[in-house]
Design an enzyme around this catalytic site. Structure first.
Site, short mmCIF file in Angstrom:
data_model
loop_
_atom_site.label_atom_id
_atom_site.label_comp_id
_atom_site.label_asym_id
_atom_site.label_seq_id
_atom_site.Cartn_x
_atom_site.Cartn_y
_atom_site.Cartn_z
N ARG A 60 4.67 31.67 -20.69
CA ARG A 60 4.19 32.88 -20.04
C ARG A 60 5.28 33.95 -20.01
NH1 ARG A 60 -0.87 34.82 -18.50
NH2 ARG A 60 -0.65 36.17 -16.69
N GLN B 194 15.88 33.54 -13.33
CA GLN B 194 16.69 32.62 -12.52
C GLN B 194 15.91 32.06 -11.33
OE1 GLN B 194 20.11 34.01 -10.23
NE2 GLN B 194 21.31 32.40 -11.20
N GLU C 18 0.84 -1.21 0.00
CA GLU C 18 0.00 0.00 0.00
C GLU C 18 0.86 1.25 0.00
OE1 GLU C 18 -3.09 0.87 2.86
OE2 GLU C 18 -3.55 -1.26 2.97
#
Ligand SMILES: Cc1cc2nc3c(=O)[nH]c(=O)nc-3n(C[C@H](O)[C@H](O)[C@H](O)COP(=O)(O)OP(=O)(O)OC[C@H]3O[C@@H](n4cnc5c(N)ncnc54)[C@H](O)[C@@H]3O)c2cc1C
Length: 383
Positions: free
Chosen positions: A268, A279, A242
């Site tokens: 963008r 940066q 799991e």
């Protein structure tokens, strides 16, 4: 040598799951977010052999290993519906692996075989309103009366709970503590079984998560899985898979989110420049990629040790689950920030993912529990 060392069989399986995801999941996610994913998905996944990949071929499984579970999860997550992935993985790993591993042939024939085909839906009932982390303290009781068990109590946060045909239930058959816990198959058509609230979640909207009540539900004693009093041990063993599943889900989600964010940063512009040229964003994304890579390597290492039955697997699994659950809280909000206002809009996938980051440190054992396991296994209190 590359790690993992994927071979052509792995690649073929990946291609099968990818097609399934592209056809059956991805086109439906907006609708399923509102309505939940349909039961039919279990049957479709079963027909393709996706619901029993680690189980014995005698019962309809494929007899493969944890690497295939990793591939299954990575590819299902490309569908961008973590709720559907959780529902399917509860079916094929969490609620059924204990029947495959410890159930009688009769139980396997009656419950595992149809679960592998996706014809009967399974849920795992461990967590109770009084607590989930301390499994040994659970209070739902299964009292022996002749050839039957009579079950009384309640469970909460149960995935697939509202639609399950049976619950793989952890119940108290003996004294207090871990040694008094047993696992039972409880059909949900029995008198006294009731589904309580369908809980509304902040994420994983397409999966159902329910409260379950057992009011003197009678089941035949032969529906006990394995030995009486061994349930705690079975659950702890099943938790390893799991937790690998949850770690892999998180890593796949983050890889997708980072990819989406990098694409947005390249498009963008602000102040006449691409965001991707700034940066600050370049460094933030470098950090995200490094964090993700570390998390993936931990999960792959955990899979490797599970497959090799290496005794250090539990440590690797716990580290992988802990790291992934904390990593997603760093990476996804950072990516959402790159989208500015869109990063707060429901229509935006990355924004939606950022709603649910807390969840990954809870299900299948919380981050605190992972630290407890690691401290116990790795740190000698005597120094
Ligand atoms: C979306 C979702 C799906 C789920 N699906 C299932 C399912 O299908 N079946 C099922 O059985 N359960 C399911 N769960 C339940 C999940 O496994 C539990 O929520 C989890 O185990 C924690 O239990 P709890 O919520 O009772 O928290 P608690 O155990 O009450 O813990 C509360 C807080 O205390 C912390 N804590 C507890 N003990 C310690 C300690 N010793 N030291 C430090 N901190 C501690 C915990 O880490 C946690 O932060 C699901 C949960 C979610 C959110």
């Amino acid at each position: 040598m590359a790690f993992p060392d994927w071979n052509p069989e792995h690649d073929a399986f990946r291609a099968t799951v990818r097609r399934f995801t592209e056809q059956e999941i991805r086109p439906n996610v907006d609708r399923w977010r509102e309505q939940g994913f349909p039961d039919e998905l279990f049957r479709k996944a079963g027909a393709l052999g996706l619901l029993g990949i680690r189980f014995d071929p005698k019962w309809g499984g494929s007899g493969l290993d944890h690497w295939y579970t990793v591939i299954l999860v990575e590819e299902l997550m490309r569908g961008r519906d973590a709720g559907a992935t959780v529902g399917l993985l509860v079916q094929c790993e969490m609620a059924t692996s204990v029947i495959d591993a410890h159930g009688s042939d009769e139980l396997r024939r009656e419950w595992l075989v149809p679960a592998i085909r996706g014809e009967r839906i399974a849920a795992l009932g461990v967590t109770e309103p009084g607590g989930g982390s301390d499994v040994a303290a659970l209070t739902t009781s299964a009292r022996r009366e002749g050839d039957e068990y009579v079950i009384r109590g309640g469970k909460i946060f149960i995935t697939n709970g509202a639609r399950a045909d049976f619950v793989t239930l952890a119940a108290r058959t003996g004294d207090s503590g871990a040694g008094g816990v047993s696992m039972l198959v409880v059909p949900t058509d029995r008198p006294g079984f009731e589904v309580g609230r369908r809980l509304r979640k902040l994420d994983l909207h397409s999966s159902d998560t329910a409260e379950l009540f057992f009011d003197d539900v009678r089941i035949p004693a032969r529906y006990r899985i394995g030995e009486e009093g061994s349930g705690f041990r079975y659950i702890m063993r099943a938790f390893q898979s799991e937790r690998l599943v949850l770690s892999t889900m998180v890593n796949a989600l983050c890889r997708d989110v980072i990819g989406e964010t990098l694409a947005y940063l390249s498009e963008r512009t602000a102040f006449g420049r691409k965001l991707a040229s700034m940066q600050v964003w370049r460094h933030r994304m470098a950090d995200c990629l490094t964090d993700l890579e570390a998390s993936e390597l931990l999960a792959y290492r955990a899979a490797d040790r599970l497959v090799a039955k290496d005794p250090r697997a539990e440590v690797s699994v716990s580290m992988a689950k802990l790291y992934a659950a904390e990593m997603v809280k760093r990476v996804v909000p950072e990516c959402a920030q790159a989208f500015g206002g869109y990063g707060f809009m429901e229509e935006n996938y990355v924004a939606r993912c950022s709603q649910g980051v807390q969840n990954w440190g809870v299900g299948a054992g919380t981050s605190e529990m992972m630290r407890e396991i690691l401290a116990k296994r790795c740190i000698d209190p005597r120094g």
